[in-house]
Write an enzyme that holds these catalytic residues in place. Structure first.
Site, mmCIF file in Angstrom:
data_model
loop_
_atom_site.group_PDB
_atom_site.id
_atom_site.type_symbol
_atom_site.label_atom_id
_atom_site.label_comp_id
_atom_site.label_asym_id
_atom_site.label_seq_id
_atom_site.Cartn_x
_atom_site.Cartn_y
_atom_site.Cartn_z
ATOM 1 N N LYS A 14 0.432 -37.368 6.794
ATOM 2 C CA LYS A 14 -0.172 -38.476 6.387
ATOM 3 C C LYS A 14 -1.296 -38.790 7.364
ATOM 4 O O LYS A 14 -2.453 -39.165 6.879
ATOM 5 C CB LYS A 14 0.899 -39.644 6.055
ATOM 6 C CG LYS A 14 1.939 -39.393 5.393
ATOM 7 C CD LYS A 14 3.021 -40.604 5.041
ATOM 8 C CE LYS A 14 3.775 -40.911 6.506
ATOM 9 N NZ LYS A 14 4.716 -40.182 7.025
ATOM 10 N N ARG A 88 6.684 -48.413 2.327
ATOM 11 C CA ARG A 88 7.916 -47.717 2.399
ATOM 12 C C ARG A 88 9.124 -48.125 1.707
ATOM 13 O O ARG A 88 10.233 -47.558 1.891
ATOM 14 C CB ARG A 88 8.058 -47.837 3.895
ATOM 15 C CG ARG A 88 7.486 -46.630 4.793
ATOM 16 C CD ARG A 88 7.524 -46.965 6.265
ATOM 17 N NE ARG A 88 8.030 -45.878 6.884
ATOM 18 C CZ ARG A 88 7.150 -45.020 7.757
ATOM 19 N NH1 ARG A 88 5.503 -45.719 7.468
ATOM 20 N NH2 ARG A 88 7.149 -44.337 8.505
ATOM 21 N N ARG A 127 3.911 -32.737 18.676
ATOM 22 C CA ARG A 127 2.832 -33.472 18.157
ATOM 23 C C ARG A 127 2.464 -34.302 19.525
ATOM 24 O O ARG A 127 3.191 -34.904 20.218
ATOM 25 C CB ARG A 127 3.002 -34.396 17.150
ATOM 26 C CG ARG A 127 2.179 -35.568 17.119
ATOM 27 C CD ARG A 127 2.197 -36.237 15.757
ATOM 28 N NE ARG A 127 3.478 -37.139 15.726
ATOM 29 C CZ ARG A 127 3.697 -37.653 14.934
ATOM 30 N NH1 ARG A 127 3.017 -37.925 13.549
ATOM 31 N NH2 ARG A 127 5.022 -38.288 14.868
ATOM 32 N N ARG A 161 4.407 -39.675 21.170
ATOM 33 C CA ARG A 161 5.250 -41.059 20.870
ATOM 34 C C ARG A 161 6.642 -41.074 21.216
ATOM 35 O O ARG A 161 7.304 -40.122 21.343
ATOM 36 C CB ARG A 161 5.120 -40.887 19.251
ATOM 37 C CG ARG A 161 3.650 -41.586 18.653
ATOM 38 C CD ARG A 161 3.592 -41.542 17.406
ATOM 39 N NE ARG A 161 4.758 -41.759 16.475
ATOM 40 C CZ ARG A 161 4.610 -41.788 15.180
ATOM 41 N NH1 ARG A 161 3.389 -41.325 14.531
ATOM 42 N NH2 ARG A 161 5.636 -41.740 14.398
ATOM 43 N N ARG A 172 14.583 -41.227 11.458
ATOM 44 C CA ARG A 172 13.263 -41.764 10.582
ATOM 45 C C ARG A 172 13.194 -40.912 8.976
ATOM 46 O O ARG A 172 13.082 -41.439 8.035
ATOM 47 C CB ARG A 172 12.140 -41.119 11.041
ATOM 48 C CG ARG A 172 11.737 -42.312 12.288
ATOM 49 C CD ARG A 172 10.701 -41.528 13.237
ATOM 50 N NE ARG A 172 9.789 -40.825 12.639
ATOM 51 C CZ ARG A 172 8.742 -40.344 13.661
ATOM 52 N NH1 ARG A 172 9.205 -39.846 14.996
ATOM 53 N NH2 ARG A 172 7.667 -39.809 13.041
HETATM 54 P P1 AP5 Z 1 0.978 -36.181 11.064
HETATM 55 O O1 AP5 Z 1 -0.253 -36.189 10.284
HETATM 56 O O2 AP5 Z 1 1.091 -36.983 12.488
HETATM 57 O O3 AP5 Z 1 2.068 -36.799 10.144
HETATM 58 P P2 AP5 Z 1 2.587 -38.354 9.618
HETATM 59 O O4 AP5 Z 1 2.805 -37.987 8.165
HETATM 60 O O5 AP5 Z 1 1.533 -39.045 10.069
HETATM 61 O O6 AP5 Z 1 3.873 -38.242 10.580
HETATM 62 P P3 AP5 Z 1 4.387 -39.578 11.142
HETATM 63 O O7 AP5 Z 1 5.485 -39.240 12.185
HETATM 64 O O8 AP5 Z 1 3.361 -40.415 11.894
HETATM 65 O O9 AP5 Z 1 5.106 -40.494 10.045
HETATM 66 P P4 AP5 Z 1 6.304 -41.675 10.314
HETATM 67 O O10 AP5 Z 1 6.219 -42.123 8.834
HETATM 68 O O11 AP5 Z 1 7.385 -41.252 10.808
HETATM 69 O O12 AP5 Z 1 5.496 -42.540 11.228
HETATM 70 P P5 AP5 Z 1 4.699 -43.989 11.138
HETATM 71 O O13 AP5 Z 1 3.819 -43.966 12.335
HETATM 72 O O14 AP5 Z 1 4.197 -44.207 9.919
HETATM 73 O O15 AP5 Z 1 1.414 -34.741 11.170
HETATM 74 C C1 AP5 Z 1 2.360 -34.366 12.195
HETATM 75 C C2 AP5 Z 1 1.995 -33.264 12.895
HETATM 76 O O16 AP5 Z 1 2.250 -31.915 12.306
HETATM 77 C C3 AP5 Z 1 1.018 -33.319 13.760
HETATM 78 O O17 AP5 Z 1 1.019 -32.853 15.078
HETATM 79 C C4 AP5 Z 1 -0.135 -32.674 13.099
HETATM 80 O O18 AP5 Z 1 -1.120 -32.021 13.570
HETATM 81 C C5 AP5 Z 1 0.705 -31.518 12.404
HETATM 82 N N1 AP5 Z 1 0.353 -31.294 10.887
HETATM 83 C C6 AP5 Z 1 0.001 -32.107 10.208
HETATM 84 N N2 AP5 Z 1 -0.354 -31.467 8.778
HETATM 85 C C7 AP5 Z 1 -0.238 -30.439 9.112
HETATM 86 C C8 AP5 Z 1 -0.026 -28.979 8.151
HETATM 87 N N3 AP5 Z 1 -0.237 -28.946 7.057
HETATM 88 N N4 AP5 Z 1 0.247 -27.745 8.885
HETATM 89 C C9 AP5 Z 1 0.766 -27.660 10.176
HETATM 90 N N5 AP5 Z 1 0.873 -28.898 10.949
HETATM 91 C C10 AP5 Z 1 0.375 -30.023 10.686
HETATM 92 O O19 AP5 Z 1 5.987 -45.045 11.479
HETATM 93 C C11 AP5 Z 1 6.746 -45.141 12.726
HETATM 94 C C12 AP5 Z 1 7.408 -46.097 12.774
HETATM 95 O O20 AP5 Z 1 6.784 -47.480 12.451
HETATM 96 C C13 AP5 Z 1 8.569 -45.920 11.601
HETATM 97 O O21 AP5 Z 1 9.681 -45.263 12.004
HETATM 98 C C14 AP5 Z 1 8.870 -47.461 11.435
HETATM 99 O O22 AP5 Z 1 9.829 -47.860 12.458
HETATM 100 C C15 AP5 Z 1 7.665 -48.037 11.703
HETATM 101 N N6 AP5 Z 1 6.958 -48.519 10.384
HETATM 102 C C16 AP5 Z 1 5.648 -48.107 10.170
HETATM 103 N N7 AP5 Z 1 5.234 -48.348 8.834
HETATM 104 C C17 AP5 Z 1 6.282 -49.251 8.235
HETATM 105 C C18 AP5 Z 1 6.443 -49.752 7.378
HETATM 106 N N8 AP5 Z 1 5.701 -49.661 6.221
HETATM 107 N N9 AP5 Z 1 7.635 -50.354 7.067
HETATM 108 C C19 AP5 Z 1 8.547 -50.442 7.765
HETATM 109 N N10 AP5 Z 1 8.354 -49.894 9.092
HETATM 110 C C20 AP5 Z 1 7.279 -49.241 9.276
HETATM 111 MG MG MG Z 2 1.478 -40.818 11.116
#
Ligand code: AP5
Ligand code: MG
Length: 217
Positions: A14, A88, A127, A161, A172
């Site tokens: 994402k 979410r 990552r 992270r 997660r």
């Molecule tokens: P990346 O693009 O970083 O993936 P992502 O989907 O953004 O993963 P996240 O870990 O950020 O998602 P998340 O939903 O757990 O975290 P968030 O910050 O939203 O890609 C991952 C890796 O793979 C990278 O190294 C990239 O280079 C590689 N990659 C990408 N695409 C690839 C491909 N096609 N092929 C190969 N490699 C690839 O949330 C964190 C925390 O915040 C949550 O756990 C929660 O506690 C809180 N939070 C955030 N939003 C909310 C909400 N709306 N409601 C409640 N709590 C929330």
């Molecule tokens: Mg992300």
């Protein structure tokens, strides 16, 4: 001006795709994860509440994240928004509809990044990002062109992270299955969901997303 959601489990790509869309199309990336991490780093009241919840891999309250999006939505008014990691829960999905509706805006697409969970553990635990400009890298899939130096800004400092360890990743993913995946039907009923193969390369996923956005333009 398009408003889209990127929906998928942790590590689905994402953030990678949202940053790319922001750079290529001038849309505005709205990542609640990034907003919460900024709040934690700044030690704001929201950050103090969110820190331990995020480290456990659980979801922060609907009220907090919906308020964060509401505060920033106007910044994306004439550029279009990419919602990354929001909504979410069903509650958040309803809150987003209200926030957009109040501004005379609507959702155009919900892009589901379809992935295999086991591959995501490798993606997430490998990552890292530049500590200065935030450019994303990966131990296996995307190393800096010169070892130890950020391609984008030349910094030599990188960070990982705190929630990117295997145990937290499992929580997660369980949260995603239990609370986030069930919002898909809410959007399917409205014909908004477009599925892309999130296991393809970063460029191939980008091409799939571009085809969807250009077809609707
Ligand atoms: P990346 O693009 O970083 O993936 P992502 O989907 O953004 O993963 P996240 O870990 O950020 O998602 P998340 O939903 O757990 O975290 P968030 O910050 O939203 O890609 C991952 C890796 O793979 C990278 O190294 C990239 O280079 C590689 N990659 C990408 N695409 C690839 C491909 N096609 N092929 C190969 N490699 C690839 O949330 C964190 C925390 O915040 C949550 O756990 C929660 O506690 C809180 N939070 C955030 N939003 C909310 C909400 N709306 N409601 C409640 N709590 C929330
Ligand atoms: Mg992300």
């Amino acid at each position: 001006m398009l408003n889209i959601i990127l929906l998928g489990p942790p590590g689905a790509g994402k953030g990678t795709q949202a940053a790319r869309l922001q750079a290529d199309r001038g849309m505005v990336q709205m990542s609640t994860g990034d907003m919460l991490r900024e709040a934690v780093a700044a030690g704001t009241p929201v950050g103090l509440k969110a820190k331990a919840v995020m480290e456990r891999g659980e979801l922060v309250s609907d009220a907090i994240v919906s308020a964060l999006i509401g505060e920033r939505l106007d910044a994306a008014a004439d550029k279009g928004a990419i919602f990354d990691g929001f909504p979410r829960t069903k509650h958040q999905a309803e809150a987003l509809d209200i926030l957009l509706g109040e501004r005379g805006r609507k959702l155009d697409y919900v892009i589901e990044l379809a992935v295999e969970e086991e591959a995501l553990v490798t993606r997430i635990t490998g990552r890292f990002t530049c500590a200065k400009c935030g450019t994303g890298y990966h131990d296996q899939f995307k190393l800096p062109k010169t070892a130890g130096i950020c391609d984008a800004c030349g910094s030599t400092e990188f960070k990982r992270r705190p929630d990117d360890n295997e145990q937290t990743v499992r929580t997660r993913m369980a949260e995603y299955r239990a609370k986030t995946a069930p919002i898909l039907p809410y959007y399917e009923e409205r014909g908004l969901v477009r599925r892309v193969d999130g296991m393809a390369s970063v460029d191939a996923v980008a091409a799939q997303i571009d085809a969807i956005l250009d077809a609707g333009a």
